[in-house]
Motif scaffolding. Structure first.
Motif, short mmCIF file in Angstrom:
data_model
loop_
_atom_site.label_atom_id
_atom_site.label_comp_id
_atom_site.label_asym_id
_atom_site.label_seq_id
_atom_site.Cartn_x
_atom_site.Cartn_y
_atom_site.Cartn_z
N MET A 40 0.89 -1.07 0.06
CA MET A 40 0.00 0.14 0.11
C MET A 40 0.85 1.36 -0.09
O MET A 40 0.52 2.04 -0.49
N GLU A 41 1.95 1.24 0.87
CA GLU A 41 2.70 2.38 0.87
C GLU A 41 3.27 2.69 -0.62
O GLU A 41 3.41 3.87 -0.88
N ALA A 42 3.73 1.67 -1.47
CA ALA A 42 4.18 1.99 -2.70
C ALA A 42 3.19 2.47 -3.47
O ALA A 42 3.26 3.64 -4.52
N GLN A 43 1.86 2.34 -3.50
CA GLN A 43 0.55 2.66 -4.24
C GLN A 43 0.45 4.08 -3.87
O GLN A 43 0.19 5.20 -4.70
N TYR A 44 0.75 4.68 -2.82
CA TYR A 44 0.47 6.02 -2.29
C TYR A 44 1.75 7.01 -2.71
O TYR A 44 1.73 8.24 -2.82
N THR A 45 2.85 6.41 -2.84
CA THR A 45 4.06 7.25 -3.12
C THR A 45 4.72 6.68 -4.22
O THR A 45 6.06 6.85 -4.30
N LYS A 46 4.18 6.32 -5.41
CA LYS A 46 4.58 6.43 -6.68
C LYS A 46 5.23 7.53 -7.15
O LYS A 46 4.82 8.61 -7.15
N SER A 47 6.34 7.12 -7.99
CA SER A 47 7.18 8.51 -8.76
C SER A 47 6.28 8.83 -9.69
O SER A 47 5.54 8.05 -10.39
N GLY A 48 6.51 10.08 -10.07
CA GLY A 48 5.59 10.59 -11.00
C GLY A 48 4.20 10.83 -10.67
O GLY A 48 3.31 11.19 -11.59
N GLN A 49 3.69 10.71 -9.34
CA GLN A 49 2.42 10.79 -9.26
C GLN A 49 2.10 12.08 -7.97
O GLN A 49 2.97 12.03 -7.30
N LEU A 50 1.05 12.68 -8.05
CA LEU A 50 0.63 13.51 -6.95
C LEU A 50 -0.79 12.86 -6.18
O LEU A 50 -1.54 12.44 -6.97
N THR A 51 -0.49 12.66 -4.80
CA THR A 51 -1.25 11.98 -4.22
C THR A 51 -2.11 12.90 -3.16
O THR A 51 -1.37 14.02 -2.56
N ILE A 52 -3.40 12.88 -3.19
CA ILE A 52 -4.15 13.51 -2.22
C ILE A 52 -4.70 12.56 -1.37
O ILE A 52 -5.36 11.64 -1.66
N MET A 53 -4.44 12.99 0.16
CA MET A 53 -5.09 12.16 1.07
C MET A 53 -5.26 13.12 2.29
O MET A 53 -4.51 14.22 2.34
N THR A 54 -5.76 12.53 3.27
CA THR A 54 -5.83 13.31 4.41
C THR A 54 -4.56 13.33 5.53
O THR A 54 -3.68 12.27 5.17
N MET A 55 -4.51 14.18 6.27
CA MET A 55 -3.22 14.13 7.12
C MET A 55 -3.18 13.00 7.98
O MET A 55 -1.96 12.31 8.36
#
Length: 777
Positions: free
Chosen positions: A633-648
Motif C-alpha cells: 500500500m505504501e508503494a501505491q501512495y508514493t509512486k514516482s511521477g504521481q501527485l497523491t491527495i490524502m488526509t493528514m
C-alpha cells in the motif's frame, strides 16, 4: 488439556532446521554486526536489546520500522546462537504488534528481509495487530474467554448501528424522567414543533453519539457500567451525564449478549480473561521470548495490559515499545491514549531503559527546523495561556543525522527554498498556485513523488476535481486516495448485485447492477435507463425482438451469468464469485474475502439469500467496515511521477519528495470550539465529550475530584486542540525536499459548500512560521 499455543510454534521449522552449527555462530555474529553498522544510534540501542523492558521514543523520520525490523531479526538470531551455546534447542517466538494491518504487512516484509540478510529461516516471529493478537488468544480458549467465536458474530458499531439505536430506545423507555430532563434542556416553552425537533435530535444524534463514544472509551479501559454508575455519584451535573452513559452501556451489553454478538473491545477483554488462568498464561509465556510493539502511542489501557501480561519473563517484562507521543493523533476519536506510552517511557527512564531516536534523515534541514519551530512555539503558547493539562508536545527536538550517517540519502538537499509559505486570495487562487508549482516540480524531476495533504476528505474531493485537468495535460498521475482507495464500496457493490440476483425483475436493482458493471469497465457505457425499464425484455428477449447491439447483448449475458451463479453455487460462495466477476484488484479481493467471512459467520446454521441480504444491508447502512490494505500500500501512495491527495491522518508513516499543505485555517487547526446548533438547547457543551473527559480524568487521576460539566467540556476542548497541533506536525514532517504551506484569506464556511467563501483567519502556527522564516517569503 488446552490447545496448542496461539504463537504457532511450528513456524520455526516449516521443513527447515531450527539449528545452526557451532562453526556458523561466528559468521552469524559477523552478519549481525554488519546490520548494526547500518543503523543510527537510537536504532542501535534497539538492536542491542537482550532482555527486560525498553522504551524507544522516536522523532518523525528517525526510521522506527527499520530499526524495529533489524532489532527483531537480531533478537531471533540470538535465539539460534543461544541454542548452540547452551545446548537448548527449544526456540521461542517473537511477537510483534502494531496498530494497522497495512503497518503489520510492511513490518513483516522488512523483518523477513533482515532475516534473509542473516541467512536465517524467515520464521520464528509473528506480526499482528493488537486486535489480531487478542482474537487469536480468545479463539484458542473459548471456554476461558467467554467468546464462542464459531457461533458469535463480530460487529464494529458506530452511532448509527441498530444495536446503538436499540440501546437508546430501551434506555428512554426505562428512564423517562431523565430523558424528559434532557428534552427540557436549559429552557423550553412547550411548543410542539420544537418538542418534536428535540425528540429527533436526542434519539438520532446526541444519545447515539454519547453511547458510541462512551461504550468504546469505557470498554477499552476495562470499565464496566457499574463503575460508571459509581463515578456518576461523584458528579453533581443537572443531566447526570455519566449515569445516562452507564445506562446506555448497560442496555447495549444486554442486546449484544442476547443476540450473541461481540465487538473488538470484547476480544481484548476476552484475551485478558484467558490470561488470568495461570496454566494458560505460563504456557503462552513459555512460547514467547519477547513482545515488540510499534506505534505504542496509539495503545489503550487494556491493550497495554495485554502486552505486558504476555511479555512477563521470569525476572522482568521482555517488552520493547516504540512510539512517538508527538505523533499521537487518534486519541480524540478512538480510545487510544498516549498517556500509557508516556508512563512507560518515564518508568523505563528511571531504570536507564529509555532509548531516544532524535536523528532523522527523512527531511531537508529547513523542513526539520520548521517542524521544531512549530513544536516549540505551540508549547510556549500553551504555557503562556495556562491551558489545561500537559503541553501538546514533548520537548523532543528532531536533529539532522551525523556526517558519516550509514544510511544513504539522509537529509536530502532542499528543492527551491525548501519551505514555501503562501497567503492566496482564496481557495481558487490556492489551486492556481499548487498547479503551477506541481507542474514546475515534475517538469524538473518527472520521477519525483508529491502529495497534497488535507484535513478533511471533503477538501480532498474538491481539490481533486480542480487539479484533474492540469495533471492530465502535463502527464502527471493524480491519485485521490479518498476516492480511489475507498474500498468500503465493496460491501455496497456486492449487496447491489445480490439484490439483483434475488429480484432480477426489479428495474432499480437491474439499473444498480448495470451501473456497477459500467463503472468496473466490464460493459460499455450505454442507455442503462432504457435497458432497465423492462428487465424481462432485456434479460430474456423473445424470438420476435429486434437484434440488440453487441454491447447490449454482452451486458445481458453478464447479468444472466450472475443469475445462473445464484442458482448453481452454494450461498456461502456467492460473495467470492461476485468479487471475481467484478475483477477486483488485490486489496478489493482481500476486502471481499473479509466481508464473506464476516457474513458467513453471521449465517451459520441459516444459509439463505434473504439472511445474507439482511446482513449485508446492516453492514452497508450502519457499520464501519474496514477494507483490507495490500502489503504494498505504501508503494501505491508514493509512486514516482504521481501527485497523491490524502488526509493528514492517513499520511502518517509515509513521506514524499514534495508535500503541499493548503487550507491551514484557525477554524480547522487547531479548531475553534463549535457546538452543533441542534444541540444547543442542552447547554454550551457536547454530552459525549464531557463524559469522555470525566472518564479519562477518573482513569488518569484516581482519587481526584471528578471535573464538573464545564471543566470537563473545557478539558475536552483543549485535548482536541492539542491533537490538531500534533496532526499538523505529522503532516509537516512528511516532506523530504520541499514543504509548501498556505492559508488563503478567504475559505468556505463549510467544505460541504466550497463556493460559499468568507474571510478566514490563518492557523496560528502558520502565522508564526511566516514571522520566524521571513527569509523564504
Amino acid at each position: 488439556m488446552f490447545k496448542d499455543s496461539f504463537t504457532e510454534q511450528e513456524n520455526y521449522t516449516n521443513g527447515e532446521s531450527a539449528e545452526i552449527s557451532a562453526s556458523s555462530v561466528t559468521m552469524l555474529w559477523e552478519k549481525i554486526n554488519k546490520i548494526r553498522g547500518t543503523l543510527r544510534p537510537g536504532q542501535t540501542q534497539m538492536a542491542d536489546w537482550e532482555a527486560g523492558p525498553l522504551a524507544v521514543s522516536a522523532v518523525p523520520g528517525a526510521g522506527k520500522s527499520t530499526g524495529m525490523a533489524a532489532a527483531a531479526a537480531i533478537a531471533i538470531a540470538r535465539q539460534y546462537i543461544n541454542a548452540v551455546e547452551t545446548g537448548n534447542k527449544y526456540l521461542r517466538q517473537l511477537v510483534v504488534v502494531t496498530f494497522t494491518r497495512s503497518a503489520a504487512a510492511n513490518l513483516k516484509v522488512k523483518i523477513r528481509q533482515q532475516l534473509k540478510e542473516l541467512s536465517l529461516p524467515q520464521t520464528g516471529f509473528e506480526v499482528l495487530t493488537l486486535h489480531g493478537l487478542a482474537l487469536k488468544i480468545a479463539r484458542l480458549y473459548p471456554e476461558l474467554s467467554g467468546l464462542e467465536l464459531e457461533t458469535a458474530k463480530l460487529i464494529t458499531p458506530n452511532q448509527s448501528h441498530r444495536f446503538i439505536r436499540l440501546a437508546v430506545e430501551e434506555w428512554i423507555n426505562k428512564h423517562p424522567e431523565m430523558y424528559h430532563r434532557l428534552l427540557a434542556g436549559n429552557q423550553f416553552d412547550g411548543e410542539e414543533t420544537e418538542k418534536l425537533r428535540r425528540h429527533s435530535v436526542l434519539r438520532t444524534e446526541i444519545l447515539p453519539n454519547l453511547a458510541d463514544t462512551i461504550i468504546r472509551e469505557a470498554k477499552s479501559s476495562g470499565i464496566l457500567p457499574e463503575k460508571l454508575y459509581e463515578w456518576s455519584e461523584k458528579t453533581d451535573d443537572y443531566y447526570q451525564i455519566l449515569r445516562i452513559a452507564a445506562g446506555l452501556y448497560t442496555e447495549y451489553q444486554i442486546i449484544m449478549q442476547s443476540q450473541d454478538f461481540y465487538d473488538y473491545d470484547d476480544m481484548i477483554l476476552g484475551a485478558l480473561t484467558v490470561l488470568k488462568n495461570e496454566q494458560v498464561l505460563n504456557q503462552e509465556r513459555s512460547k514467547i521470548f519477547a513482545v515488540f510493539e510499534d506505534e505504542a502511542q496509539d495503545s489503550s489501557q487494556l491493550q497495554t495490559q495485554l502486552l505486558e501480561s504476555l511479555a512477563m519473563g521470569k525476572l522482568n517484562v521482555n517488552l520493547v515499545r516504540v512510539g512517538d507521543p508527538n505523533q499521537a493523533i487518534n486519541s480524540t476519536f478512538t480510545p487510544a491514549d498516549p498517556i500509557y506510552f508516556r508512563d512507560f517511557c518515564q518508568s523505563c527512564q528511571g531504570d536507564q531503559k529509555l532509548a531516544t531516536m532524535n536523528q532523522a534523515g527523512r527531511s531537508s534541514k529547513i523542513i526539520i527546523d520548521a517542524a521544531n519551530f512549530a513544536l516549540q512555539w505551540v508549547n510556549m503558547q500553551w504555557k503562556a495561556e495556562n491551558k489545561t493539562g500537559e503541553t501538546p508536545f514533548l520537548e523532543q527536538i528532531i536533529e539532522i543525522v551525523d556526517v558519516n550517517d550509514p544510511q544513504p540519502n539522509a537529509n536530502p538537499d532542499m528543492v527551491g527554498k525548501g519551505l514555501e509559505l503562501y497567503t492566496p486570495r482564496n481557495i481558487n487562487h490556492t489551486v492556481e498556485l499548487i498547479s503551477q508549482r506541481v507542474v514546475e516540480l515534475f517538469k524538473d524531476n518527472p520521477k519525483a513523488c508529491a502529495a497534497v495533504l488535507v484535513r478533511e476528505n471533503r477538501q480532498g474531493r474538491w481539490l481533486a476535481t480542480q487539479l484533474e485537468q492540469v495533471c492530465q495535460e502535463n502527464q502527471i498521475q493524480l491519485y485521490d486516495v479518498g476516492e480511489q482507495e475507498r474500498r468500503s464500496h465493496v460491501p455496497q457493490e456486492i449487496l447491489s448485485l445480490l439484490q439483483f440476483c434475488d429480484r432480477p425483475h426489479s428495474p432499480d436493482y437491474l439499473k444498480a447492477t448495470l451501473n456497477i458493471l459500467v463503472k468496473r469497465g466490464l460493459i460499455e457505457t450505454q442507455d442503462i435507463n432504457t435497458l432497465a425499464s423492462v428487465p424481462e425484455d432485456f434479460l430474456y428477449p423473445n424470438l420476435l425482438a429486434k437484434t440488440q447491439p453487441p454491447e447490449v447483448t454482452k451486458a445481458a449475458h453478464l447479468c444472466c451469468n450472475l443469475l445462473k451463479a445464484k442458482l448453481e453455487l452454494p450461498t456461502y460462495q456467492l460473495i467470492p464469485f461476485l468479487a471475481l466477476t467484478l475483477k477486483y484488484e488485490q486489496a478489493e479481493l482481500a476486502t471481499a474475502d473479509k466481508l464473506a467471512e464476516k457474513v458467513n459467520i453471521e449465517l451459520i446454521g441459516n444459509y439463505c439469500i434473504e439472511q445474507m441480504l439482511d446482513s449485508l444491508s446492516t453492514i452497508v447502512t450502519s457499520e464501519r467496515f474496514e477494507p483490507v490494505n495490500p502489503e504494498n500500500m505504501e508503494a501505491q501512495y508514493t509512486k514516482s511521477g504521481q501527485l497523491t491527495i490524502m488526509t493528514m491522518h492517513k499520511a502518517k508513516g509515509l513521506d514524499w519528495d514534495y508535500v503541499f499543505l493548503p487550507f491551514l485555517h484557525e477554524k480547522i487547526i487547531p479548531g475553534k470550539f463549535w457546538l452543533p446548533p441542534q444541540g444547543k438547547f442542552l447547554g454550551d457543551f457536547i454530552l459525549s465529550e464531557v463524559a469522555r473527559a470525566q472518564i479519562r480524568s477518573a482513569l488518569h487521576q484516581p482519587g481526584a475530584k471528578m471535573p464538573n460539566v464545564q471543566q470537563a467540556a473545557h478539558d475536552a476542548k483543549f485535548l482536541k486542540m492539542a491533537e490538531e497541533y500534533r496532526l499538523l506536525y505529522v503532516a509537516m514532517t512528511r516532506a523530504k525536499k520541499l514543504l509548501w504551506m498556505s492559508a488563503a484569506r478567504q475559505a468556505p464556511f463549510t467544505w460541504s459548500k466550497p463556493n460559499n467563501i468568507q474571510d478566514a483567519d490563518p492557523c496560528p502556527v502558520f502565522t508564526a512560521l511566516k514571522r520566524g522564516f521571513s527569509q523564504v517569503l
